[in-house]
Design an enzyme around this catalytic site. Structure first.
Site, PDB file in Angstrom:
ATOM      1  N   ARG A  35     -21.118   3.738 -11.480  1.00  0.00           N
ATOM      2  CA  ARG A  35     -19.953   3.163 -10.805  1.00  0.00           C
ATOM      3  C   ARG A  35     -20.308   2.658  -9.411  1.00  0.00           C
ATOM      4  O   ARG A  35     -19.530   1.935  -8.808  1.00  0.00           O
ATOM      5  CB  ARG A  35     -18.848   4.219 -10.680  1.00  0.00           C
ATOM      6  CG  ARG A  35     -18.356   4.732 -12.014  1.00  0.00           C
ATOM      7  CD  ARG A  35     -17.566   6.014 -11.857  1.00  0.00           C
ATOM      8  NE  ARG A  35     -16.226   5.791 -11.356  1.00  0.00           N
ATOM      9  CZ  ARG A  35     -15.154   5.697 -12.109  1.00  0.00           C
ATOM     10  NH1 ARG A  35     -15.247   5.799 -13.411  1.00  0.00           N
ATOM     11  NH2 ARG A  35     -13.970   5.516 -11.587  1.00  0.00           N
ATOM     12  N   TRP A  86     -17.748   5.645  -2.758  1.00  0.00           N
ATOM     13  CA  TRP A  86     -18.073   4.254  -2.521  1.00  0.00           C
ATOM     14  C   TRP A  86     -17.196   3.856  -1.350  1.00  0.00           C
ATOM     15  O   TRP A  86     -15.980   3.771  -1.484  1.00  0.00           O
ATOM     16  CB  TRP A  86     -17.747   3.476  -3.788  1.00  0.00           C
ATOM     17  CG  TRP A  86     -18.326   2.134  -3.807  1.00  0.00           C
ATOM     18  CD1 TRP A  86     -19.622   1.813  -4.048  1.00  0.00           C
ATOM     19  CD2 TRP A  86     -17.630   0.924  -3.580  1.00  0.00           C
ATOM     20  NE1 TRP A  86     -19.775   0.464  -3.967  1.00  0.00           N
ATOM     21  CE2 TRP A  86     -18.573  -0.101  -3.683  1.00  0.00           C
ATOM     22  CE3 TRP A  86     -16.313   0.603  -3.285  1.00  0.00           C
ATOM     23  CZ2 TRP A  86     -18.241  -1.427  -3.505  1.00  0.00           C
ATOM     24  CZ3 TRP A  86     -15.977  -0.714  -3.112  1.00  0.00           C
ATOM     25  CH2 TRP A  86     -16.946  -1.709  -3.231  1.00  0.00           C
ATOM     26  N   ASN A 131     -10.229   9.229  -5.639  1.00  0.00           N
ATOM     27  CA  ASN A 131     -10.660   7.882  -5.994  1.00  0.00           C
ATOM     28  C   ASN A 131      -9.442   6.986  -5.831  1.00  0.00           C
ATOM     29  O   ASN A 131      -8.385   7.290  -6.368  1.00  0.00           O
ATOM     30  CB  ASN A 131     -11.141   7.873  -7.453  1.00  0.00           C
ATOM     31  CG  ASN A 131     -11.509   6.486  -7.924  1.00  0.00           C
ATOM     32  OD1 ASN A 131     -11.762   5.588  -7.123  1.00  0.00           O
ATOM     33  ND2 ASN A 131     -11.555   6.303  -9.239  1.00  0.00           N
ATOM     34  N   LYS A 188      -3.568 -16.938 -22.804  1.00  0.00           N
ATOM     35  CA  LYS A 188      -3.712 -15.566 -23.293  1.00  0.00           C
ATOM     36  C   LYS A 188      -2.990 -15.415 -24.621  1.00  0.00           C
ATOM     37  O   LYS A 188      -3.503 -14.841 -25.571  1.00  0.00           O
ATOM     38  CB  LYS A 188      -3.132 -14.634 -22.236  1.00  0.00           C
ATOM     39  CG  LYS A 188      -3.770 -13.310 -22.062  1.00  0.00           C
ATOM     40  CD  LYS A 188      -4.961 -13.207 -21.176  1.00  0.00           C
ATOM     41  CE  LYS A 188      -6.079 -14.145 -21.495  1.00  0.00           C
ATOM     42  NZ  LYS A 188      -7.115 -14.219 -20.511  1.00  0.00           N
TER      43      LYS A 188
HETATM   44  C1  F6R Z   1      -9.907 -16.347 -21.868  1.00  0.00           C
HETATM   45  C2  F6R Z   1     -11.317 -16.231 -21.572  1.00  0.00           C
HETATM   46  C3  F6R Z   1     -12.103 -17.462 -21.395  1.00  0.00           C
HETATM   47  C4  F6R Z   1     -13.106 -17.288 -20.262  1.00  0.00           C
HETATM   48  C5  F6R Z   1     -14.033 -18.509 -20.191  1.00  0.00           C
HETATM   49  C6  F6R Z   1     -15.000 -18.389 -19.028  1.00  0.00           C
HETATM   50  O1  F6R Z   1      -9.300 -15.105 -21.976  1.00  0.00           O
HETATM   51  O2  F6R Z   1     -11.831 -15.137 -21.476  1.00  0.00           O
HETATM   52  O3  F6R Z   1     -11.282 -18.557 -21.161  1.00  0.00           O
HETATM   53  O4  F6R Z   1     -12.406 -17.115 -19.067  1.00  0.00           O
HETATM   54  O5  F6R Z   1     -14.748 -18.607 -21.377  1.00  0.00           O
HETATM   55  O6  F6R Z   1     -15.853 -17.316 -19.180  1.00  0.00           O
HETATM   56  P1  F6R Z   1     -16.659 -16.745 -17.965  1.00  0.00           P
HETATM   57  O7  F6R Z   1     -15.663 -16.220 -16.987  1.00  0.00           O
HETATM   58  O8  F6R Z   1     -17.535 -15.667 -18.520  1.00  0.00           O
HETATM   59  O9  F6R Z   1     -17.439 -17.895 -17.377  1.00  0.00           O
END
Ligand code: F6R
Length: 608
Positions: free
Chosen positions: A27, A74, A98, A484
């Protein structure tokens, strides 16, 4: 990120506590300590730096108690010195903690007036003195903790031991996780199952607001109102190390609930909690005063974090910001200015388009700064400056906690930019940072809407399309809400700026169309209410996410209202992200989809 261990053992526990703390090293920490009950008294050993320093101290001057608490700290409030290391103690009690105690200043002043002498700069020490205050008034340890807990504002996990009480440990959870371990004539507390894996795999996870009284015979768990409650005892499977789902059905649910904790960690990385000032731990190789334009590039959810940050940079620092999805930025041959700043946001740090955009910006002579969760990733390695988000491993494919940690890191950077450019005064900075410090607690409050959102999700699951609307920083959150929902429930959803409704999407509205309106009561609220009227007039079903004032002012029919806590209008996306994520999650659960690994999606998109 702090780690907590507590053991009510049958023999000396200090070595076991240190072994267990070693399992929490992942962590991150910069000092550590142990306290055990030596006869009737509490004795402590604490050390700066790594656990081997603490072990050396214990080697020279061992602790023999059979009950004890340990901690890896931390640093948040105050430097990583021995005096600031946990456990903290006051007459009759020692505690490890924490999280963040938001109102520690008020409490400290109050306790100092009644004679308490503080030995550290930490927020934690007020907890020890507060409990001690009640003990000295004659309360039993259980009553003292019971009286102290409601006075603490913030997100936290705590473990206490008491002088003269060899068979009593108390734990409490609000926002930050805490697990109870059941042994054979021994009992344990730990930040997670991993800490307790050498001793037991029978684990109960405290729910938010719970506090627990441990004796060697077992645990009595109370909810926030004090009622005795049962929490399932489960096999931890901690051998699977960090990819443990705890008592959640999906990683995504666990990650949504982890947000008060990890967003708090990210906050404390970039602000000095004692002075409530932004304190970036890295030296920036440019002066914000010289930056004429910021370009933010990312994909998917990370790009929406960048879109929210655009509002912050423009408002706080008065610097123009362009936000691009990486797949467009890399090919559109954007004219950029040498010496300007390009920010890249990525959870994985491996997204192919974002990486290509980063390389393009470097070729053009831009300063590059990456906000990344995986600090060993290519994007982190190739960027001039790295701002890690401290979300921990994100396993669910749909990004949740990485998004809010990105927002937190970017909010602090925008405030730093505003200060550097002379747009924010010291007082503005203090006010904004104070607003950020409240966020972990407000996220905990937002999580209390889960049951209502779960109910709502049963209706949403019957829909074919869903519309999300928002203005200002709620607009990118509307885009995130729609993403989402569609990615995990496979229901078609679109996010729009509420003001755009009349320019097209209003044609879609009928009585089958749920419209999620994200509208904290702010200076554009009235305008959003007008858009809601337009939806209601066409039979659309409105789900309004607002605060108490917004709920009072919005008078529109056929509406479900989710009332969020009151907060600084600037930072609402951090807290409103929670109901948005929960709605998508529970809808997907109702639909029976593979929530953590939705079809066709990958966690790390390393191809164009
Ligand atoms: C949606 C999701 C994707 C990522 C995208 C970028 O829930 O997870 O849209 O945000 O593929 O990925 P990273 O952040 O790893 O560059």
């Amino acid at each position: 990120m702090c780690g907590i261990v507590g053991i009510l053992g049958r023999g000396p526990v200090a070595d076991q506590i240190v072994d267990s703390l070693k399992r929490l090293e992942y962590r991150g920490y910069d000092s550590a300590g142990v306290a055990t009950l030596e006869g009737a008294h509490i004795d402590r050993r604490r050390a700066e730096g790594k656990l081997k320093n603490l072990e050396a101290k214990l080697g020279k001057s061992p602790l023999a108690g059979h009950i004890g608490i340990g901690h890896t700290r931390w640093a948040t409030h105050g430097k990583p010195t021995e005096a600031n290391a946990h456990p903290h103690a006051a007459e009759g009690v020692a505690v490890v903690h924490n999280g963040i105690i938001e109102n520690f200043r008020e409490l400290r002043l109050e306790l100092e007036k009644s004679g308490a002498k503080f030995a550290s700069e930490t927020d934690t020490e007020v907890v020890a003195h507060l409990v001690s205050f009640y003990l000295q008034k004659g309360a039993s340890p259980v009553d003292a903790v019971k009286q102290a807990l409601p006075r603490l504002r913030g997100a936290f996990a705590l473990a206490f031991v008491f002088k003269d009480h060899d068979n009593l440990m108390i734990g409490a959870r609000k926002g930050s996780p805490l697990a109870v371990g059941y042994g054979d004539g021994e009992m344990y507390l730990g930040s997670d199952a991993i800490a307790l894996a050498p001793f037991t795999d029978n684990i109960s996870y405290l729910e938010d607001g719970d506090w627990v009284v441990l004796t060697r015979k077992g645990a009595e768990i109370h909810d926030e109102q004090g009622a005795v409650v049962k929490r399932d005892v489960m096999k931890s499977g901690a051998s699977s190390f960090m990819v443990d789902k705890a008592n959640y059905r999906h990683f995504m649910a666990k990650e949504i609930h982890e947000q008060p904790e990890v967003v708090g960690h990210t906050l404390t990385r970039y602000v000095d909690m004692a002075t409530e000032r932004v304190a970036l731990p890295m030296k920036l190789p440019f002066d914000f005063k010289d930056i004429q334009r910021i370009s933010i590039t990312a994909c998917g959810t990370a790009s929406y974090a960048g879109f929210v940050a655009k509002y912050w940079f423009e408002r706080f620092a008065r610097v123009p910001v362009e936000v691009d999805v990486a797949s467009e930025f890399r090919y559109r041959e954007a004219p950029v200015r040498k010496g300007d700043l390009a920010i890249f946001i990525s959870q994985s740090g491996e997204t192919a388009d974002t990486l290509a955009a980063l390389r393009y910006a470097k070729e053009q002579g831009m300063h590059t700064l990456a906000v990344v969760n995986v600090t060993t990733s290519t994007i982190a390695r190739e960027s001039e400056t790295v701002m890690p988000t401290l979300a921990g491993p994100e396993i669910g494919v749909a990004s949740t906690k990485a998004f809010t940690c990105q927002l937190m890191a970017l909010a602090t950077l925008a405030i730093a930019a505003g200060k550097a450019r002379g747009e924010l005064s010291d007082a503005d900075e203090a006010r904004l940072v104070h607003g950020l410090v409240k966020i972990p607690r407000l996220m905990t409050d937002a999580l209390t809407h889960e049951a209502a959102i779960e109910k709502l999700a049963r209706d949403i699951a019957k829909s074919k399309d869903v519309l999300y609307l928002g203005r200002g920083t709620s607009y990118p959150l509307a885009l995130e809400g729609a993403l989402k929902l569609k990615e995990i429930s496979y229901i078609h959803a679109e996010g729009y700026a509420a003001g755009e409704l009349k320019h097209g999407p209003i044609a879609l509205i009928d009585e089958t169309m749920p419209v999620v309106v994200i509208a904290p009561y702010d200076r554009v609220f009235e305008k959003t209410v007008s858009n809601m009227q337009e939806v209601a007039a066409r039979g659309g079903n409105i789900i309004l996410m607002t605060d108490a004032k917004g709920a009072e002012e919005a008078t529109v029919d056929s509406m479900v209202t989710i009332v969020m806590p009151d907060m600084d209008a600037a930072f609402t996306p951090l807290v409103y992200a929670i109901p948005v994520q929960l709605l998508a999650y529970h809808t997907a659960v109702v639909m029976g989809t593979d929530v953590d690994q939705p079809r066709n999606l990958a966690k790390s998109v390393t191809v164009e």
